[in-house]
Design a protein around this motif. Structure first.
Motif, PDB file in Angstrom:
ATOM      1  N   LEU A 291       0.830  -1.203   0.000  1.00 55.90           N
ATOM      2  CA  LEU A 291       0.000   0.000   0.000  1.00 55.90           C
ATOM      3  C   LEU A 291       0.867   1.256   0.000  1.00 55.90           C
ATOM      4  CD1 LEU A 291      -2.756  -1.065   2.560  1.00 55.90           C
ATOM      5  CD2 LEU A 291      -3.134  -0.515   0.150  1.00 55.90           C
ATOM      6  N   ASN A 292       1.932   1.246   0.802  1.00 56.55           N
ATOM      7  CA  ASN A 292       2.816   2.405   0.842  1.00 56.55           C
ATOM      8  C   ASN A 292       3.541   2.613  -0.477  1.00 56.55           C
ATOM      9  OD1 ASN A 292       2.210   3.276   3.417  1.00 56.55           O
ATOM     10  ND2 ASN A 292       3.832   2.086   4.397  1.00 56.55           N
ATOM     11  N   GLN A 294       2.645   1.478  -3.565  1.00 55.56           N
ATOM     12  CA  GLN A 294       1.843   1.655  -4.776  1.00 55.56           C
ATOM     13  C   GLN A 294       0.756   2.723  -4.645  1.00 55.56           C
ATOM     14  OE1 GLN A 294       0.321  -2.137  -6.086  1.00 55.56           O
ATOM     15  NE2 GLN A 294       2.344  -3.077  -6.151  1.00 55.56           N
ATOM     16  N   LEU A 295       0.426   3.134  -3.415  1.00 59.61           N
ATOM     17  CA  LEU A 295      -0.665   4.090  -3.266  1.00 59.61           C
ATOM     18  C   LEU A 295      -0.286   5.263  -2.367  1.00 59.61           C
ATOM     19  CD1 LEU A 295      -3.605   4.841  -3.858  1.00 59.61           C
ATOM     20  CD2 LEU A 295      -4.285   3.495  -1.864  1.00 59.61           C
ATOM     21  N   TYR A 296      -0.026   5.002  -1.090  1.00 57.47           N
ATOM     22  CA  TYR A 296       0.211   6.083  -0.141  1.00 57.47           C
ATOM     23  C   TYR A 296       1.490   6.858  -0.454  1.00 57.47           C
ATOM     24  CZ  TYR A 296      -3.664   4.622   2.841  1.00 57.47           C
ATOM     25  OH  TYR A 296      -4.918   4.332   3.329  1.00 57.47           O
ATOM     26  N   PRO A 387      -6.435  -3.110  -6.628  1.00 57.45           N
ATOM     27  CA  PRO A 387      -6.385  -2.966  -5.164  1.00 57.45           C
ATOM     28  C   PRO A 387      -7.005  -1.668  -4.646  1.00 57.45           C
ATOM     29  CG  PRO A 387      -4.306  -2.257  -6.076  1.00 57.45           C
ATOM     30  CD  PRO A 387      -5.164  -2.637  -7.248  1.00 57.45           C
ATOM     31  N   VAL A 388      -7.635  -0.865  -5.530  1.00 57.02           N
ATOM     32  CA  VAL A 388      -8.145   0.445  -5.089  1.00 57.02           C
ATOM     33  C   VAL A 388      -9.628   0.361  -4.748  1.00 57.02           C
ATOM     34  CG1 VAL A 388      -6.415   1.797  -6.298  1.00 57.02           C
ATOM     35  CG2 VAL A 388      -8.479   1.085  -7.520  1.00 57.02           C
ATOM     36  N   ILE A 393      -9.358   2.153   3.311  1.00 56.86           N
ATOM     37  CA  ILE A 393      -7.945   1.776   3.272  1.00 56.86           C
ATOM     38  C   ILE A 393      -7.343   2.136   1.917  1.00 56.86           C
ATOM     39  CG2 ILE A 393      -6.287  -0.113   3.487  1.00 56.86           C
ATOM     40  CD1 ILE A 393      -8.294  -1.525   5.305  1.00 56.86           C
ATOM     41  N   SER A 394      -7.864   1.538   0.861  1.00 62.60           N
ATOM     42  CA  SER A 394      -7.369   1.874  -0.472  1.00 62.60           C
ATOM     43  C   SER A 394      -8.433   2.554  -1.320  1.00 62.60           C
ATOM     44  CB  SER A 394      -6.861   0.618  -1.186  1.00 62.60           C
ATOM     45  OG  SER A 394      -7.921  -0.296  -1.406  1.00 62.60           O
ATOM     46  N   TYR A 395      -9.584   2.809  -0.732  1.00 61.69           N
ATOM     47  CA  TYR A 395     -10.646   3.569  -1.389  1.00 61.69           C
ATOM     48  C   TYR A 395     -11.236   4.505  -0.348  1.00 61.69           C
ATOM     49  CZ  TYR A 395     -14.918   4.687  -3.961  1.00 61.69           C
ATOM     50  OH  TYR A 395     -15.928   5.363  -4.606  1.00 61.69           O
TER      51      TYR A 395
END
Length: 517
Positions: A291-292, A294-296, A387-388, A393-395
């Motif tokens: 998550l860190n 690829q997203l955060y 994963p979004v 969390i991811s959405y």
């Protein structure tokens, strides 16, 4: 009998075998008990012979998300009527539902949104049917409506202006009509709540109204689908209602509106719920690096470059993390996110990322997360690819599940203005007044002690609020009934409190068994 009292009893028996009562009292310095004689109950200048209550779900006795028999029979007006009966009050009729499941049906088909009650098996609230299996809702607004007139004119869902609106209980006006009020109008379907109240010629009334004029907005996260009633409409409705209720000389009590920030629907779920050290969220621990990465991480870099370094930060594996939320007041960074990610993801995917995260941020301590979010956090959002797609969390949690500070400010302003109208109306009409706003704030801040209980606003365990996080338990309604009686004493010279006629809240339940039918 308590053990210590049994021991004292045997000791006294032993002493009195050897001594006269005078010797025992003198030798052991035991004071002679004084008999407490309470005054007889008096109604003062109030006339309770025809008592009618006007309001919304808090007056109807709604609890655990619905009306059901056991809770209705412990509605605060019903509790009051039992005490009023001791002071000259008459019969008190309610539009009772047909079972303890709750929910409503229309010609045998369950009405969407009017479901059976919530229950608990010791943990978080759950729908009744998830615990005991499917049930048949037997309260049908076409097939088995009760016969009035009804002394309890509390209508769940009613806003201030609905009380004076004709046709609000007409079956032909669905979906604009109120299914609960349809059960009450009988052969006068277009009569308003106020008209049916006045047809009974009340000599005394209670009025607790206005919460729904704000609560609809709050329970939809301030997304605009259920707006706050405008001030002129509220003022006109409340003035009309109070003037009409008092037009025949009736006396009464009026209560004000609590702050939504004091009720557990908005205070139970913490803003930093995502704690990988918590067993409920330990499953996110192995996902944090991904998550860190690829997203955060990318979002943090983009927002930081745009001058917003704390909008989205990396997740921690060591403690609580904030929920990811949508904030409609945030600067929209959709275009910038899409432009930055297009070389890596391609234009279509980068554009989708921009649309999803352009107005996102991590929650802060002054955000309120609605109780309804509890069933969605950590679950996939429908229609979105991994994963979004993991809510919170991811959405981002969407607008209808969060009250951001600006929305809370709107609500507080409205509550304060509406309460000023209510208190002024009470003063001008010479009515007793209950400050329910302060009372419910006290439940949150310090709790309220009564006999051997301390009631708080904690969900499930606090004893005051039912499992929907908005309405009261039967014990909570008993507290309200006592406050109304104290206000009546102060205004009209009755003596419910001094004569020992306030209710024992311990005699009223909090959570009802899932097996109650």
């Amino acid at each position: 009998m308590n053990t210590k009292y049994i021991i004292v009893l045997f000791l006294l028996l032993g002493f009195t075998a050897c001594n006269s009562p005078e010797d025992v009292l003198r030798d052991n310095n035991i004071p002679v008990p004084k008999e407490i004689i309470l005054p007889d109950l008096t109604s003062g200048v109030a006339d309770f012979s025809k008592y009618v209550s006007v309001g919304n779900s808090l007056t109807a006795g709604l609890s655990d998300g619905t009306l059901f028999l056991a809770a209705q029979k412990n509605a605060f007006p019903k509790i009051l009527s039992e005490k009023f009966e001791l002071a000259g009050g008459g019969a008190f009729t309610q539009p009772l539902v047909s079972d303890n499941f709750g929910g409503l049906a229309l010609n045998g088909t369950r009405i969407e949104g009017f479901n059976p009650r919530f229950v608990t098996t010791g943990g978080a609230p759950q729908p009744l049917e998830s615990v005991i299996g499917p049930v048949t809702v037997t309260t049908d607004i076409v097939l088995n409506n009760p016969t009035g007139p009804f002394n309890n004119m509390g209508v769940p869902g009613a806003k201030s202006f609905h009380v004076i609106a004709p046709g609000y209980g007409n079956l032909a006006n669905l979906p604009l009509a109120n299914p609960y009020f349809i059960r009450m109008t009988g052969n006068t379907p277009n009569a308003s709540i106020l008209e049916l109240t006045m047809a009974q010629n009340p000599t005394f009334f209670t009025l607790w109204l206005g919460s729904n004029d704000i609560l609809g907005y709050a329970l939809t996260g301030g997304d605009g689908t259920n707006p706050i009633t405008d001030q002129p409409t509220f003022d006109f409705a409340m003035t009309t209602i109070v003037n009409t209720l008092t037009s025949g000389g009736a006396k009464g009590v009026i209560a004000n509106i609590p702050y939504v920030s004091d009720i557990p629907n908005f205070t139970t779920i913490p803003w930093d719920l995502l704690d990988p050290t918590d067993p409920d969220f330990e499953s996110i621990l192995p996902l944090i690096p991904t998550l860190n990465a690829q997203l955060y991480g990318p979002l943090n870099q983009i927002f930081t470059a745009l001058g917003e370094p704390d909008r989205v930060n990396l997740l921690s594996a060591d403690g609580p993390n904030p929920l990811l939320i949508h904030d409609e007041t945030a600067t929209d960074r959709s275009a910038e996110i899409a432009a930055t990610l297009t070389p890596v993801l391609g234009a279509p995917t980068a554009g989708a990322f921009g649309a999803i995260f352009g107005k996102c941020r991590q929650a802060k301590p002054d955000d309120l997360i609605l109780l309804a979010a509890g069933s969605q956090i950590g679950k996939p959002a429908p229609g979105l690819p991994a994963p979004v797609n993991v809510n919170g969390i991811s959405y981002p949690l969407q607008d209808q599940l969060v009250l951001i500070p600006s929305e809370q400010a709107e609500i507080k302003t409205a509550v304060d203005n509406f309460n000023a109208t209510i208190e002024a109306a009470a003063g001008q009409a010479g009515l007793a007044f209950v400050d329910a706003n302060t009372l419910l704030s006290q439940l949150k801040d310090t709790g309220i002690a009564s006999n051997n209980f301390i009631l708080t606003s904690d969900l499930v365990t606090g004893g005051a609020f039912s499992l929907d996080g908005v309405h009261l338990t039967s014990r909570g309604y008993a507290i309200i009934a006592n406050e109304f009686m104290k206000a009546i004493d102060a205004k009209y010279g009755s003596n419910f409190e001094a004569s020992g006629n306030l209710v024992d809240i311990g005699a009223y339940p909090t959570n009802y068994s899932p097996l109650l039918q």
